[in-house]
Each structure stands twice: as structure tokens, then as C-alpha cells.
Motif scaffolding. Sequence first.
Motif, PDB file in Angstrom:
ATOM      1  N   LEU A   1      12.715  -2.830   4.205  1.00 42.78           N
ATOM      2  CA  LEU A   1      12.864  -3.122   5.624  1.00 42.78           C
ATOM      3  C   LEU A   1      11.831  -4.166   5.988  1.00 42.78           C
ATOM      4  CD1 LEU A   1      13.129   0.546   6.930  1.00 42.78           C
ATOM      5  CD2 LEU A   1      15.003  -1.040   6.459  1.00 42.78           C
ATOM      6  N   LEU A   2      12.200  -5.078   6.864  1.00 39.88           N
ATOM      7  CA  LEU A   2      11.286  -6.132   7.299  1.00 39.88           C
ATOM      8  C   LEU A   2      11.212  -6.092   8.820  1.00 39.88           C
ATOM      9  CD1 LEU A   2       9.537  -8.596   6.563  1.00 39.88           C
ATOM     10  CD2 LEU A   2      11.617  -9.984   6.691  1.00 39.88           C
ATOM     11  N   PHE A   3      10.005  -5.926   9.347  1.00 37.04           N
ATOM     12  CA  PHE A   3       9.767  -5.862  10.782  1.00 37.04           C
ATOM     13  C   PHE A   3       8.850  -7.002  11.196  1.00 37.04           C
ATOM     14  CE2 PHE A   3      10.489  -1.536   9.323  1.00 37.04           C
ATOM     15  CZ  PHE A   3      11.451  -1.084  10.222  1.00 37.04           C
ATOM     16  N   THR A   4       9.057  -7.523  12.397  1.00 32.75           N
ATOM     17  CA  THR A   4       8.107  -8.495  12.922  1.00 32.75           C
ATOM     18  C   THR A   4       6.803  -7.758  13.211  1.00 32.75           C
ATOM     19  OG1 THR A   4       8.665  -8.159  15.245  1.00 32.75           O
ATOM     20  CG2 THR A   4       9.960  -9.814  14.029  1.00 32.75           C
ATOM     21  N   VAL A   5       5.726  -8.505  13.329  1.00 30.80           N
ATOM     22  CA  VAL A   5       4.440  -7.887  13.652  1.00 30.80           C
ATOM     23  C   VAL A   5       4.542  -7.178  15.002  1.00 30.80           C
ATOM     24  CG1 VAL A   5       2.014  -8.345  14.182  1.00 30.80           C
ATOM     25  CG2 VAL A   5       3.097  -9.466  12.236  1.00 30.80           C
ATOM     26  N   ARG A   6       5.224  -7.772  15.969  1.00 32.45           N
ATOM     27  CA  ARG A   6       5.389  -7.158  17.290  1.00 32.45           C
ATOM     28  C   ARG A   6       6.155  -5.832  17.201  1.00 32.45           C
ATOM     29  NH1 ARG A   6       7.047 -10.620  22.382  1.00 32.45           N
ATOM     30  NH2 ARG A   6       4.856 -11.124  22.143  1.00 32.45           N
TER      31      ARG A   6
ATOM     32  N   VAL B   1       6.570  -5.337   5.648  1.00 37.46           N
ATOM     33  CA  VAL B   1       7.559  -4.857   4.680  1.00 37.46           C
ATOM     34  C   VAL B   1       7.350  -3.362   4.483  1.00 37.46           C
ATOM     35  CG1 VAL B   1       8.284  -5.014   2.272  1.00 37.46           C
ATOM     36  CG2 VAL B   1       7.570  -7.075   3.483  1.00 37.46           C
ATOM     37  N   VAL B   2       8.455  -2.608   4.522  1.00 33.16           N
ATOM     38  CA  VAL B   2       8.406  -1.170   4.261  1.00 33.16           C
ATOM     39  C   VAL B   2       9.386  -0.873   3.137  1.00 33.16           C
ATOM     40  CG1 VAL B   2       8.717   1.145   5.222  1.00 33.16           C
ATOM     41  CG2 VAL B   2       7.838  -0.690   6.680  1.00 33.16           C
ATOM     42  N   ALA B   3       8.916  -0.161   2.118  1.00 26.83           N
ATOM     43  CA  ALA B   3       9.742   0.147   0.952  1.00 26.83           C
ATOM     44  C   ALA B   3       9.540   1.601   0.541  1.00 26.83           C
ATOM     45  CB  ALA B   3       9.379  -0.776  -0.209  1.00 26.83           C
TER      46      ALA B   3
ATOM     47  N   SER C   1       6.948   8.106  -2.123  1.00 30.24           N
ATOM     48  CA  SER C   1       6.087   7.706  -1.016  1.00 30.24           C
ATOM     49  C   SER C   1       6.618   6.461  -0.325  1.00 30.24           C
ATOM     50  CB  SER C   1       4.670   7.395  -1.516  1.00 30.24           C
ATOM     51  OG  SER C   1       4.084   8.520  -2.093  1.00 30.24           O
ATOM     52  N   VAL C   2       6.148   6.261   0.888  1.00 31.37           N
ATOM     53  CA  VAL C   2       6.439   5.037   1.628  1.00 31.37           C
ATOM     54  C   VAL C   2       5.407   3.992   1.233  1.00 31.37           C
ATOM     55  CG1 VAL C   2       6.451   4.017   3.938  1.00 31.37           C
ATOM     56  CG2 VAL C   2       7.458   6.268   3.561  1.00 31.37           C
ATOM     57  N   GLN C   3       5.847   2.751   1.108  1.00 34.58           N
ATOM     58  CA  GLN C   3       4.953   1.645   0.799  1.00 34.58           C
ATOM     59  C   GLN C   3       5.059   0.617   1.930  1.00 34.58           C
ATOM     60  OE1 GLN C   3       6.785   0.737  -3.042  1.00 34.58           O
ATOM     61  NE2 GLN C   3       4.787   1.161  -3.966  1.00 34.58           N
ATOM     62  N   VAL C   4       3.929   0.050   2.315  1.00 33.36           N
ATOM     63  CA  VAL C   4       3.879  -0.911   3.415  1.00 33.36           C
ATOM     64  C   VAL C   4       3.026  -2.099   2.998  1.00 33.36           C
ATOM     65  CG1 VAL C   4       3.187  -1.257   5.819  1.00 33.36           C
ATOM     66  CG2 VAL C   4       4.089   0.945   5.107  1.00 33.36           C
ATOM     67  N   GLY C   5       3.446  -3.293   3.396  1.00 32.01           N
ATOM     68  CA  GLY C   5       2.668  -4.488   3.105  1.00 32.01           C
ATOM     69  C   GLY C   5       2.925  -5.570   4.136  1.00 32.01           C
ATOM     70  N   TYR C   6       2.057  -6.565   4.157  1.00 30.52           N
ATOM     71  CA  TYR C   6       2.196  -7.698   5.071  1.00 30.52           C
ATOM     72  C   TYR C   6       2.660  -8.913   4.295  1.00 30.52           C
ATOM     73  CZ  TYR C   6       1.114 -11.499   8.234  1.00 30.52           C
ATOM     74  OH  TYR C   6       1.208 -12.615   9.015  1.00 30.52           O
ATOM     75  N   TRP C   7       3.774  -9.491   4.706  1.00 27.43           N
ATOM     76  CA  TRP C   7       4.330 -10.699   4.105  1.00 27.43           C
ATOM     77  C   TRP C   7       3.992 -11.835   5.052  1.00 27.43           C
ATOM     78  CZ3 TRP C   7      10.147 -10.964   2.357  1.00 27.43           C
ATOM     79  CH2 TRP C   7      10.389 -12.165   1.718  1.00 27.43           C
ATOM     80  N   PRO C   8       2.979 -12.632   4.714  1.00 26.26           N
ATOM     81  CA  PRO C   8       2.538 -13.704   5.614  1.00 26.26           C
ATOM     82  C   PRO C   8       3.699 -14.594   6.064  1.00 26.26           C
ATOM     83  CG  PRO C   8       1.007 -13.486   3.798  1.00 26.26           C
ATOM     84  CD  PRO C   8       2.195 -12.622   3.469  1.00 26.26           C
ATOM     85  N   GLY C   9       3.764 -14.821   7.366  1.00 24.03           N
ATOM     86  CA  GLY C   9       4.804 -15.644   7.938  1.00 24.03           C
ATOM     87  C   GLY C   9       6.133 -14.946   8.149  1.00 24.03           C
TER      88      GLY C   9
ATOM     89  N   ARG D   1       0.858  -1.187   0.000  1.00 17.71           N
ATOM     90  CA  ARG D   1       0.000   0.000   0.000  1.00 17.71           C
ATOM     91  C   ARG D   1       0.891   1.233   0.000  1.00 17.71           C
ATOM     92  NH1 ARG D   1      -4.450  -0.475   4.512  1.00 17.71           N
ATOM     93  NH2 ARG D   1      -5.116   1.372   3.392  1.00 17.71           N
ATOM     94  N   THR D   2       0.564   2.199  -0.838  1.00 12.57           N
ATOM     95  CA  THR D   2       1.351   3.412  -0.967  1.00 12.57           C
ATOM     96  C   THR D   2       0.704   4.533  -0.174  1.00 12.57           C
ATOM     97  OG1 THR D   2       2.080   2.727  -3.162  1.00 12.57           O
ATOM     98  CG2 THR D   2       2.305   5.055  -2.623  1.00 12.57           C
TER      99      THR D   2
END
Length: 73
Positions: free
Chosen positions: A50-55, A37-39, A25-33, A14-15
Motif C-alpha cells: 500500500l502506498l499513502f501520501t505523507v498527509r 509504504v505499508v507491506a 508482521s506489518v512493515q512500514v517505510g518511507y519512499w522519498p518523493g 521497518r518491521t
Amino acid sequence: MITQADLPAGLQLRTSAAGGPQGSSVQVGYWPGRGIVVAHSKEGRNGAVLLFTVREWEAFIQGVKADEFPAAG
């Protein structure tokens, strides 16, 4: 290093509607498991993400809501 090219096919980013100069713009998405993700929209397929845990992401969002990050300037 993870790049946008490493993301699974079909992963939706999502942008942000609050884009910067020249449409960046910043883009964010959920990578299951894997997590959140932030790009950067201008980086393209070879751009680092960048990859962050859900926590970690939830802690960041709580910090934003609590105004823990003062505006630059």
C-alpha cells in the motif's frame, strides 16, 4: 498494483515488533518523493504494498492517537 519488487533498492522497511501468529508482521517505510509504504512481512517480493501520501499517513496516525479506531472483537 505496486509490489515489493517495485520498491527502490535500498528502501528500508521497518518491521513491527508486535508480530502476529507465525511471525507475520506489518512493515512500514518511507519512499522519498512517493510517500509511506505499508507491506506484510510474509508476502515476499511479489506481495502487494500500500502506498499513502505523507498527509494521508499523518491523518491515520492522528486517528490512532485519538482512538478513532475501536479494537475488533
